[in-house]
Design a protein around this motif. Sequence first.
Motif, PDB file in Angstrom:
ATOM      1  N   SER A 171      13.092 113.683  -0.742  1.00  0.00           N
ATOM      2  CA  SER A 171      14.129 114.710  -0.540  1.00  0.00           C
ATOM      3  C   SER A 171      15.356 114.212   0.207  1.00  0.00           C
ATOM      4  O   SER A 171      16.437 114.747   0.044  1.00  0.00           O
ATOM      5  CB  SER A 171      13.539 115.924   0.165  1.00  0.00           C
ATOM      6  N   SER A 214       9.497 115.294  -2.357  1.00  0.00           N
ATOM      7  CA  SER A 214       9.978 116.677  -2.465  1.00  0.00           C
ATOM      8  C   SER A 214       8.873 117.679  -2.794  1.00  0.00           C
ATOM      9  O   SER A 214       9.092 118.652  -3.514  1.00  0.00           O
ATOM     10  CB  SER A 214      11.104 116.788  -3.511  1.00  0.00           C
ATOM     11  N   ASN A 216       6.704 120.811  -2.159  1.00  0.00           N
ATOM     12  CA  ASN A 216       6.887 122.062  -1.412  1.00  0.00           C
ATOM     13  C   ASN A 216       5.866 123.079  -1.932  1.00  0.00           C
ATOM     14  O   ASN A 216       5.113 122.776  -2.878  1.00  0.00           O
ATOM     15  CB  ASN A 216       8.339 122.557  -1.539  1.00  0.00           C
TER      16      ASN A 216
END
Length: 256
Positions: A171, A214, A216
């Motif tokens: 990210s 990244s 999530n």
Amino acid sequence: MKTYIVGNWKLNFSVGEASIYLHKLLKRVPNYRDVEVVVAPGALALQSLSLQIDRHKMKLAAQNAYYRDYGAYTGEVSFNQLRGLADYCIVGHSERRYIFREDDKMIQKKVEAAVRNKITPILCVGETESERAFGETADVIRDQVVGGLSEISEEDLDKVIIAYEPVWAISSTKSAKLASPDEIAEVVKLIRKILTDTYSAKVAEAVPILFGGSVNPSNAGAYLTVPGVNGLLIGGSSLILSEFADIIETAKRVKS
Ligand code: PGA
């Protein structure tokens, strides 16, 4: 095999903030036997968090350490010094490779030093965006896996974890993109093949392979069901308690 959920806090949280976060996380997350929850705070917080943590519930990782046990190495922390504080250590993270210029030789020595000091290395491997664009992904992964593990014997392979982290999906990378489950599956299969070619199939099959980049709460479920993926290494989202707890719950759900 357990599912590993590892939070890499990178250079975030003061010692006090880390302690408050851990306190809340311990309260929030039940003890899941088949999910190994690991947090990697900054080195300074390891001592106090090691006294605070409930090791039945979660474990601590260091984010980095030096391969020499002691000596004239100003500013370094050794794996030897981490004994009793951390159960795991991230090794060869792309930020170490590209910002701090660690090469495969250095990373290989760190993996060896971790195992020698009874700390499980989480060896990170992953191609950059341009390496992928030039079709070099397989070669890069092979070099990083073989190079990183070259001092690890067949009998020690069960003390190692590998994390596939495509640099372009992390990210903090300028143009970060999400890796697709197919892209991940292909590389994870390749990593397993490299392990099987180098060691016996039996020990190679038992090495946990994590994915990071990244992750999530909205994509964790999809990533955890990619064939061959045994867990997640999470940066940004691990700094937000509700998100990290969510991912842990997803891992539990996927597992059962
Ligand atoms: P990210 O970081 O989850 O913020 O992409 C992952 C990592 O760098 O380990």
